[in-house]
Structures are given as structure tokens and as C-alpha cells.
Design an enzyme around this catalytic site. Structure first.
Site, mmCIF file in Angstrom:
data_model
loop_
_atom_site.group_PDB
_atom_site.id
_atom_site.type_symbol
_atom_site.label_atom_id
_atom_site.label_comp_id
_atom_site.label_asym_id
_atom_site.label_seq_id
_atom_site.Cartn_x
_atom_site.Cartn_y
_atom_site.Cartn_z
ATOM 1 N N LEU A 338 -25.678 44.234 11.327
ATOM 2 C CA LEU A 338 -25.928 43.630 10.018
ATOM 3 C C LEU A 338 -24.833 44.045 9.041
ATOM 4 C CD1 LEU A 338 -29.713 44.527 9.895
ATOM 5 C CD2 LEU A 338 -28.785 42.243 10.282
ATOM 6 N N THR A 339 -24.140 43.073 8.489
ATOM 7 C CA THR A 339 -23.117 43.371 7.503
ATOM 8 C C THR A 339 -23.764 43.962 6.251
ATOM 9 O OG1 THR A 339 -21.759 41.560 8.325
ATOM 10 C CG2 THR A 339 -21.241 42.400 6.140
ATOM 11 N N CYS A 443 -19.552 35.106 13.832
ATOM 12 C CA CYS A 443 -19.526 35.306 12.379
ATOM 13 C C CYS A 443 -19.128 34.009 11.681
ATOM 14 C CB CYS A 443 -18.557 36.412 12.011
ATOM 15 S SG CYS A 443 -18.478 36.725 10.232
ATOM 16 N N LYS A 483 -21.422 38.350 21.422
ATOM 17 C CA LYS A 483 -22.467 37.703 20.615
ATOM 18 C C LYS A 483 -21.916 36.372 20.122
ATOM 19 C CE LYS A 483 -25.842 38.572 16.936
ATOM 20 N NZ LYS A 483 -25.615 37.438 16.004
ATOM 21 N N HIS A 524 -27.217 33.491 19.107
ATOM 22 C CA HIS A 524 -27.902 33.189 17.850
ATOM 23 C C HIS A 524 -28.168 31.689 17.827
ATOM 24 C CE1 HIS A 524 -27.921 33.627 13.149
ATOM 25 N NE2 HIS A 524 -28.954 32.966 13.612
ATOM 26 N N GLY A 584 -32.661 35.139 16.325
ATOM 27 C CA GLY A 584 -32.957 34.146 15.296
ATOM 28 C C GLY A 584 -34.432 34.032 14.965
ATOM 29 N N ALA A 607 -32.857 40.576 13.168
ATOM 30 C CA ALA A 607 -31.932 40.762 12.057
ATOM 31 C C ALA A 607 -32.698 40.793 10.734
ATOM 32 C CB ALA A 607 -30.871 39.655 12.060
ATOM 33 N N ARG A 608 -32.841 39.618 10.079
ATOM 34 C CA ARG A 608 -33.503 39.588 8.771
ATOM 35 C C ARG A 608 -34.958 40.039 8.842
ATOM 36 N NH1 ARG A 608 -32.653 33.701 6.755
ATOM 37 N NH2 ARG A 608 -32.827 33.325 8.986
#
Length: 742
Positions: A338-339, A443, A483, A524, A584, A607-608
Site C-alpha cells: 500500500l502506497t 501501478c 502483481k 487485481h 480487489g 488492500a482497502r
């Protein structure tokens, strides 16, 4: 951790409630409540726009039409509208519902324009005429500065008052050498949080910030010398303290993968040799024309012509080393790279809550090669990440030794093969505690894409294969993974071709060299064009998973039948099988199990979902929803702050960095809607709640989407923010007003 942990339940059918089975209801919005200096979400109601397409009105026109509706139809509490979280009626402030955004288009990677919506904001006038729209992805974001009023020289920072180190700048030094003046006028008062005790000192036995520490009163004292002179000294706990030099103060207790200053200087001055990467890159360049001729040779070419092309091929200077075996399974939930938010304190918190695998933030290869301090800081891992992941012994993997496995891997980005190869060789030499080196091929950021890295590699399969193949050769025992996304353009997915290239190699490579040796692929379920909008396409992920599962049969057809493929060129799992991870919109244990059981992936990367509720990994482990109280959630904030101070330091600069990254996390965490107030399960990552009150004041505060309330939360543990501190959220829920004006 126990050697054997039960595998999550495996029902025969999906646990998710299909969207088609939900009752349909049409809702229009009521007029927005008048603004009255709202402090929390309960006092401020905002809306989301409906995506504009051929069948809908433009956003600004749609809202204008909706505002003309006098009353909204009453909705039965059992109805569920896509895009809107169904909150129990007793927690709603009124019957207003946000406009449903069917695709959850909250731009998690874009810094949208923001408006002054709270009386506590004092930047500029209240009219709209003077406001400028923020453009681009996280551009124009400003965080201000947070420094001491008087800068204390580093020669005095960790020394006793009367016996300081020699300042190498002498009389030309621009910093203060008067310790008492600095303590009295130069630094802010000590923090009273954490019982006034310095979190860094408690762990390390000494504080690396020394006199600059905001808790310095807890580890300093004034003593009288034999001559009657009073001296200020720092206190150390010798049972914990390490012999750490000023230049190597990053080497702290419990932190691994620390690269020293001398190594970074060697990289910056090009004194670090990458012989294997240089030789392999030279070989790739020399064989480029030969491989091109082999690729473009006619299908009806004679056997003599084909043999002539083969004869011109030069074998590589060396083959890959034997790789450490890895494992992905239902019990190995993965935290995505995660950026910004994927920092060490947040990863550490997620590991405590059940995350089995973690990744560093994406590191750019060129700064790594150049020894940039900030890029190498991303490689640091906590000791909890160096421990083995959960593993069920019944999941047999050839030569897999769970005790030698790690939880922490790193992700890099490169736009040229030589950069990827040099980075992989340097990482293998300097950073031994890595599970895998992952190449980012997904990305979507414009700057990365236009440079030829990230998602751009999805349309450059030959270059991508050169990178993976070369990295596999020079990375020592560390496996290499990739990825990817579905493709660059929406509606034109090409992930199946990318996977085939990563699994078997291109035609021009596979006959001579075998497979590239990619150990695992993460997909993703969105295109580059979609970024983080739209729902992830898990049906396409399942299609790709089926391709991965046919690997063993297909590789026999594609591999040269004259000789057995070299095991060192194959994926490093049983029978050379590639691991496949989906990514996702995973927001609950129901989502996780559904993807593993019905999409056919080995594991799921979160992720989120983890940013919004880090205890998602705990839910996955226990197989149930966890209704965390506001007090529990605040305790996670406290842990993050403590870990942040341990990582970034307890001086003014470290406190400011900890506050900034905490606010970055809270910009996602406030979107969590407590399970106990929902009237419909399972919750969706894309659902946004109507205006509601929490079950107590703290829960209401944690749900606030006003960044000034996030700052208030940070001040509970870090004290008042510095007068020069600034924070601009990446996304504001009221940004639709700017879009409507345009």
C-alpha cells in the site's frame, strides 16, 4: 504459534448473498440538511454523484433534478440499495439517503479538490470564486512543516550538557549549542500521553532523539558534580540499550533489514558492484537480435533454417540459484503493498490482528540503486514480520520448510530490465530477510505508467519477461513474483496472455531457456483505466485461475520435449505450479472464503478493506464478523501511534510524521460502518452510509469524515498539532460540489 491451524470452513456453495436476489428500490435524495459547523458525520450530510453515461444525466444536472423532488419515498428497513449501507433506523439522523454510486467511485488514489465546509477551517474567504480545483493524483497536497523553534546541533542532541561531542562545523554551524536555552525556548513542552513515558526509550533502553525528544523529562535528570556544578544528563537502561552510533541510529530493537549509511554511500558513489546483473544484462542485449529472428521466423520455415537460428543462440552466463520454497493457501491472508499507508507501524498492527503475509510499499528501482535513504527505509521490517506464516501441514508443498519462511516481502517498480536486475541483486545482498521480491506490473499512477513501469508492462510482454527471468537469475534464494492488472484498457483485458508469458515464457525464450521462474502471480481485478473505481471483476480472476490450474498439463505441451526443463527455471512449488492470488474488494471473511472457494485462487490479497478495518484478518481467521467497540478501535489508534513513534522517532519531526501517517490511515478508517448498527449483511466495501449516530459519542467521532476531527483524534495521543502542521485529505466526500460547478 501452533504448528497446525484448522483451515477455514469450506462450504459447498458461496456464502455471499447474490446482488440479484436483493429487493430493488428506487430512492431519491431529500434536500441536504443546513450546514451548522458540523463536527462529526452525524452533523453533516453529504452526497455522492452518479456516474455519467449514455443512459443518465450529467452529475450536476442529476443533482439539480433531484433537489427539486419534494419528498423521498419511504423505504422499508429490509430494502437494500446498491451503493448505500443499510443502517438500522434507530441510528439514522433522518430519512436522507446518499445518492447511490453503483460503482463505489471514491477516488482512493486521487487528491480531489476540497471545499471549506467547517467553521474551524480558516484558510481563505468563504466564497467559491477564489477557490482553485486541485488537479491530478495527489498533487498540490501540502503538509506544512513541524520543526523546533530553535534547532539544536546534533553534536549536543544525545550528549551530556558539559561533555558534548565536537561539532564538525565549528564556528560555521547554524544550529544552537546552548542546551538550556534550547530546552527553555527552542522546543515545545513535553507530551503527557503514554503516562509521560517515552515509547522509544521503553523499548530500546535509550532514546535516539536525546534532548529533542518530546518525552525527554522521562529519561533525563539534573545531577550535581563533585565541584558543585549542575549538569543535565540523559538516562539509559543498560539492559536494553545497544551501542548505536549517531550515523547508524536506524538500527533499533526489533527492526530488521536495516541498511547502514556506508552501504548507501557505496551505492550512491557506484562502488557497489552488481556483476551478475551486469553480465546477464549484457547477454540479453547480445541475444536480442537472435531471439527476434527466432520469434519472427516463418511458420513454414525449413528445419535447416530453424536449426541455423538455434545455432546462433548463446547460452546465458549462469542459471538461477535454487529458491527458497514458499506457500500460499487459504490460511495465508495477504496484506497488499500500500502506497503511503503500507508503512511499518500499520503492517505491524495488521500482523498482530492476523495478517499472515505483508509487503513493503512499492520502491522505485532507480533510487534503490542510487542508495536513496527514503527508498531503503521502505525495506525495514518488524521482527513480527520475520516470523513464519500460518501453515496447515496437510497442504503438502515439495521441499517447503515453514520454519524458514517469512511474512515480509518487498515490491519494486522498474521501467528497464537492467534496473530490475540490479535492484534484485542488491536486495539479495543487503536485505536477507525477504520472503519474495515482487515486480509491480499494475501501478496505474500516470507518472509511473508514462515512464514505462507499472501498468505499462502489461503491454510490453517481452520486456516484462526479461525482467522476471533476469531477476530470478540474480536474486539468490529469494523467489520472484509479479502483481498485475487485467489490462490497461477497460473492456480489453489481456491478463491471460500476461499470465501465459509469466508461466511459460514467450516463444522466442521458452525453447532455449524454459519457464521464466515466476513463483506467484497476483491479479487485481481492474484495468489500469478503471484505477480503483468500478467493482473488481472476480469472474475474470476465476477465468485466469483456471488457466493457472491447467499449468501442469499445458507446460508439457509448451516445453521442449527433447530435454526435461531445468527445475531452476520453474516456479518453486510442487510440480512447478504457479501460485495465484486474487485482489480487489475483499471486505469480510465472507468475501475472502467466497473468492478462495469459488474463484479458485490460492489466497486473497487485501488492500482497502484492511485500511478501513485492520481486524479483517482476525475475522478471516475466526470465520465470523467482529463488532469492534469504539474503545477497541481507539486502542488500535493508540497502538499505531506508539509504533509510529518507535519507527519515526519521538522528537518534533517524528511526532509530526506519526501524526501525518495516522491521519492518512484515518482518512480510510472513518468509512467503517459498525456491524452492530447495520441492518443488512454482508457489508460491502463500496457501500457508503447515510447520516447516522454511533452507539456512543466516541463511535460517532470515529465515523466523522471531517479531517479536523481526525486531527482531534490524533491530539488524544500526540498532543496539540504543531502550529505549522497542515493536512489535506486525498479524497473529500463533499468534492462533488466542485464537480457540479464544472
Amino acid at each position: 504459534m501452533d504448528a497446525q491451524v484448522p483451515t477455514p470452513i469450506e462450504p459447498e456453495h458461496s456464502l455471499k448473498r447474490p446482488v440479484e436476489a436483493l429487493p430493488k428500490a428506487n430512492h431519491t435524495s431529500q434536500p441536504i440538511l443546513p450546514e451548522d459547523s458540523a463536527v462529526t458525520r452525524a452533523e453533516k450530510v453529504v452526497g455522492f454523484g452518479v456516474e455519467e453515461n449514455a443512459e443518465t444525466e450529467p452529475q450536476f444536472k442529476k443533482r439539480r433534478l433531484d433537489s427539486e423532488v419534494a419528498e423521498a419515498p419511504k423505504v422499508d428497513s429490509r430494502d437494500k440499495v446498491k451503493g448505500i449501507a443499510l443502517v438500522k433506523p434507530e441510528y439514522l439522523i433522518d430519512t436522507f439517503n446518499r445518492l447511490a454510486n453503483s460503482d463505489g467511485a471514491v477516488h482512493d488514489d486521487e487528491a480531489e479538490g476540497r471545499l471549506r465546509t467547517d467553521s474551524r477551517e480558516n484558510s481563505g474567504k468563504g466564497d467559491r470564486k477564489g477557490r482553485k480545483k486541485q488537479k491530478g493524483q495527489n498533487k498540490e497536497r501540502q503538509f506544512g512543516s513541524w520543526n523546533d523553534a530553535i534547532k539544536l546541533c546534533n553534536s549536543r542532541a544525545i550528549s551530556p550538557e558539559l561533555s558534548p561531542k565536537v561539532c564538525r562545523f565549528g564556528d560555521t554551524c547554524n544550529c544552537s549549542h546552548n542546551l538550556r536555552e534550547y530546552l527553555e525556548k527552542g522546543k515545545r513542552e513535553d507530551l503527557k500521553t503514554f503516562q509521560g513515558k517515552c515509547p522509544v526509550w521503553e523499548v530500546n533502553g535509550k532514546c535516539h532523539a536525546g534532548w529533542k525528544c518530546r518525552f525527554v523529562g522521562s529519561h533525563s535528570k539534573e545531577v550535581m558534580r563533585d565541584d558543585g556544578t549542575m549538569e543535565l544528563i540523559l538516562i539509559e537502561d543498560q539492559t536494553k540499550a545497544k551501542d548505536i552510533t549517531e550515523q547508524d541510529d536506524e538500527n533499533r530493537a526489533g527492526i530488521f533489514n536495516v541498511v547502514g549509511t556506508q552501504e548507501k554511500l557505496d551505492l550512491a558513489r557506484k562502488r557497489m558492484k552488481t556483476e551478475k546483473a551486469d553480465r546477464y544484462t549484457k547477454w540479453q542485449d547480445e541475444n536480442a537480435e537472435v531471439l527476434k529472428n527466432m520469434y519472427h521466423q516463418k511458420k513454414d520455415a525449413t528445419e535447416e533454417a530453424k536449426e541455423e537460428n538455434r545455432a546462433q543462440f548463446i547460452n546465458p552466463p549462469f542459471l538461477p540459484s535454487e529458491k527458497r520454497r514458499i506457500y500460499f493457501g487459504p490460511e495465508t491472508s495477504v496484506l497488499a503493498p500500500l502506497t503511503t499507508q503500507g508503512n511499518l507501524p500499520f503492517r505491524r498492527l495488521c500482523v498482530e490482528l492476523g495478517a499472515q503475509l505483508t509487503y513493503s510499499e512499492m520502491a522505485m528501482s532507480l533510487p534503490l540503486i542510487q542508495g536513496t535513504k527514503g527508498e531503503w527505509a521502505l525495506m525495514k521490517a518488524h521482527e513480527s514480520e520475520i516470523s513464519p506464516p500460518r501453515y496447515t501441514p496437510s497442504s503438502v508443498v515439495q521441499s517447503y520448510d515453514n520454519s524458514k519462511d517469512l511474512k515480509f516481502g518487498t515490491q519494486i517498480s522498474a521501467n528497464k530490465p537492467w534496473q530490475a536486475l540490479k535492484s534484485a541483486e542488491i536486495l539479495a545482498q543487503y536485505v536477507p530477510h525477504l520472503r519474495v521480491i515482487d515486480l509491480n506490473c499494475g501501478c496505474p499512477i500516470e507518472l509511473v505508467y508514462k515512464s514505462g513501469a507499472g501498468s505499462a508492462l502489461l503491454d510490453a510482454h517481452s520486456k516484462l519477461e526479461k525482467m522476471i527471468r533476469g531477476m530470478n537469475v540474480v536474486s539468490g534464494e529469494i523467489p520472484v513474483t509479479a502483481k498485475i492488472r487485467m489490462g490497461t484498457m477497460t473492456g480489453k483485458p489481456n491478463a491471460t496472455k500476461t499470465i501465459e508469458r509469466l508461466a511459460f515464457g514467450g516463444y522466442e525464450f521458452r525453447e532455449q531457456l524454459g519457464a521464466p521462474g515466476c513463483a506467484a502471480i497476483t491479479l487485481h481485478g481492474r484495468s489500469r483505466q478503471q484505477r480503483y473505481t468500478k467493482n473488481a471483476d472476480w469472474s475474470y480472476i476465476a477465468e485466469c485461475a483456471a488457466l493457472i490450474k491447467s499449468y501442469n498439463e499445458k507446460k508439457d505441451e509448451l516445453t521442449d520435449t527433447v530435454k526435461e526443463p531445468d527445475a531452476r527455471t520453474q516456479a518453486n512449488s510442487k510440480d512447478g505450479k504457479l501460485y495465484f492470488i486474487g485482489n480487489g474488494d475483499c471486505y469480510s471473511h465472507i468475501d475472502y472464503l467466497d473468492h478462495v472457494q469459488n474463484a479458485g485462487v490460492d489466497s486473497v490479497m487485501v488492500a482497502r478493506g484492511a485500511l478501513i478495518k485492520p481486524w479483517l484478518f482476525e475475522e478471516i481467521e475466526k470465520g465470523q464478523y467482529l463488532d469492534k467497540s469504539a474503545t477497541e478501535r481507539l486502542s488500535y489508534v493508540e497502538k499505531f501511534v506508539r509504533y509510529g513513534l518507535e519507527t519515526w522517532g519521538s522528537d518534533e519531526l517524528g511526532v509530526g510524521n506519526t501524526r501525518r501517517f495516522l491521519l492518512e490511515w484515518l482518512s480510510f478508517a472513518h468509512r467503517y460502518v459498525p456491524i452492530g448498527i447495520l441492518d443488512h449483511l454482508p457489508p460491502s466495501l463500496q457501500d457508503r452510509p447515510p447520516a447516522y449516530r454511533g452507539r456512543d459519542d466516541l463511535e460517532t467521532l470515529l465515523a466523522s469524515d471531517n479531517y479536523l476531527d481526525w486531527i482531534k483524534i490524533s491530539e488524544m495521543f500526540l498532543g496539540p498539532a504543531h502550529k505549522d502542521f497542515r493536512f489535506q485529505p486525498k479524497h473529500k466526500s463533499n468534492s462533488y460540489e466542485i464537480e457540479a460547478e464544472g
